[in-house]
Design an enzyme around this catalytic site. Structure first.
Site, PDB file in Angstrom:
ATOM      1  N   CYS A  51      -3.889  -2.953   4.304  1.00  0.00           N
ATOM      2  CA  CYS A  51      -3.753  -2.400   5.917  1.00  0.00           C
ATOM      3  C   CYS A  51      -4.596  -3.027   6.717  1.00  0.00           C
ATOM      4  CB  CYS A  51      -3.920  -0.699   5.575  1.00  0.00           C
ATOM      5  SG  CYS A  51      -2.916   0.100   7.158  1.00  0.00           S
TER       6      CYS A  51
ATOM      7  N   LYS B 228      -9.446   0.101  -1.365  1.00  0.00           N
ATOM      8  CA  LYS B 228     -10.041  -0.371  -0.018  1.00  0.00           C
ATOM      9  C   LYS B 228     -10.999   0.014   1.052  1.00  0.00           C
ATOM     10  CE  LYS B 228      -7.882   0.931   3.768  1.00  0.00           C
ATOM     11  NZ  LYS B 228      -5.937   2.009   4.882  1.00  0.00           N
TER      12      LYS B 228
ATOM     13  N   GLU C 225       0.910  -0.829   0.050  1.00  0.00           N
ATOM     14  CA  GLU C 225      -0.847   0.747  -0.257  1.00  0.00           C
ATOM     15  C   GLU C 225       1.208   1.053  -0.048  1.00  0.00           C
ATOM     16  OE1 GLU C 225      -3.147   2.400   3.544  1.00  0.00           O
ATOM     17  OE2 GLU C 225      -1.795   0.726   3.849  1.00  0.00           O
TER      18      GLU C 225
END
Length: 378
Positions: free
Chosen positions: A246, A191, A130
């Site tokens: 994440c 995301k 990321e």
């Protein structure tokens, strides 16, 4: 108890741990309440028997579960994982413009040299973390050029973590972009679980008017809506690459939908990746916490998980939650791993909702039974 994860999920394992704790308390409370009384006269037989049944039962199932390893599909995929690092401690984000992009390019250059000299196997694709580009490669020619150079060097697709503009004005998305060797984006994942006050601001117009510093957050992030399954192609054929970004690895629904897939993805993930940029948390426990959560996800799903980070703990976790390789904090690194593709869905993933419901309903029923008995007695 680790062997219980693929059967009853993290919720179920947590419930077993809590149950054992309460049973121990039930067992020893009479001794604490009446100090000086011989132990044998105050030990509750029911507590001893129940505790023994729970410990022996969960322990036996857990031991059996430790050997549970669903058969892979018979295909293997080789992946290069790159950790490019960021300047300083990381707490000042990703450094000056183009720094993080060039860091990941530099590691990919060294990786390409190892591939060409036979030191490591030729990967099917390369995994960048990321925020491995801090600028939008669709609008910034320099960033796009960095990715193109990396593609030319390794000669295989790269899953790049980027922040891109849109879909609307003053909006952005954190995405994983599958760049082919032809320089095209074949698939992307946005995301879904965003950080409030880090990636988006609740009630933005109202709060920013009172706290102008919130403008430092930048454009408002927009969550994705589709499971993290990238339907792509590698040299050996079609492949469904699972991607979570994440800390959304800690969200049950997001992870499970990536494993299960839907009609838009053509099925669930065959291999699992995590792209993360937790440089801002350098010096805190966040990195280790996320690493432990990822290990639990591997235990639950019985899947190998490839982890790419900007500056922390990149590597491979096997299907039993064991760390095969882990990069050191605040260093640059690049490693190549071969993992099997898998399609088996464990009970923990398939029936997680039922374990969640049971963890709430059963204690409430127990409380109702106790309360009813006490009312009847009085």
């Amino acid at each position: 108890l680790n062997g219980l994860f693929p059967f009853i999920s993290a919720t179920g394992v947590s419930a077993v741990i809590v149950l054992i704790g309460f049973l121990i308390a039930w067992l020893v409370w009479p001794l604490v309440a009446r100090l000086g009384v011989p132990v044998a006269t105050r030990v509750r037989t029911a507590a001893v028997v129940t505790l023994a049944l729970v410990v022996v039962g969960s322990g036996a199932l857990g031991l059996a579960g430790r050997t549970y390893d669903p058969a892979p599909d018979g295909r293997e995929i080789t992946v290069a994982v790159v950790q490019g690092n960021v300047p300083g401690t990381g707490t000042s984000a990703l450094g000056p413009r183009y720094t993080v992009e060039n860091n990941h390019l530099a590691q990919t250059i060294m990786l390409a040299a190892k591939i060409r000299t036979g030191q490591v196997a030729q990967p099917d694709f390369v995994l960048w973390p990321e925020n491995s580009t801090a600028t939008d490669p669709f609008t910034d020619a320099t960033t796009a050029g960095v990715i193109e150079q990396a593609l030319d060097l390794v000669g295989v697709p790269i899953l790049v973590g980027s922040i891109i503009a849109g879909p609307g004005p003053q909006e952005r998305q954190t995405v994983g972009l599958w760049w082919t060797i032809e320089g095209q984006v074949e698939a992307e994942y946005a995301k879904r679980n965003l950080v409030p006050f880090g990636e988006w601001i609740p009630g933005r117009s109202w709060l920013v008017s009172m706290i102008p510093e919130l403008t430092m957050v930048g454009a408002q992030s927009v969550p994705g809506t589709r499971p993290g399954v990238l339907d792509v192609s590698v040299a050996s054929g079609p492949l469904r690459v699972g991607d979570v970004i994440c800390f959304e690895v800690s969200y049950d629904k997001t992870f499970d939908e990536m494993i299960l897939g839907d009609h838009s993805s053509g099925g669930g993930a065959q291999i699992v990746t995590v792209q993360t940029s937790n440089a801002m948390f350098t010096g805190s426990d966040q990195m280790a916490q996320q690493d432990q959560i990822t290990r639990i996800r591997a235990l639950e799903s019985r899947r190998e998980i490839l982890v790419a980070t900007t500056n922390s703990l990149a590597g491979l976790i096997d299907s039993h939650g064991q760390i095969v390789y882990e990069a050191r904090l605040r260093t640059a690194d690049a490693q190549v791993f071969t993992v099997p593709t898998r399609s088996t869905v464990t009970w923990a993933v398939a029936a997680r909702l039922w374990f969640d419901l049971a963890s709430v309903v059963l204690p409430l029923l127990g409380a109702a039974v106790v309360a009813t008995r006490r009312l009847v007695r009085h």
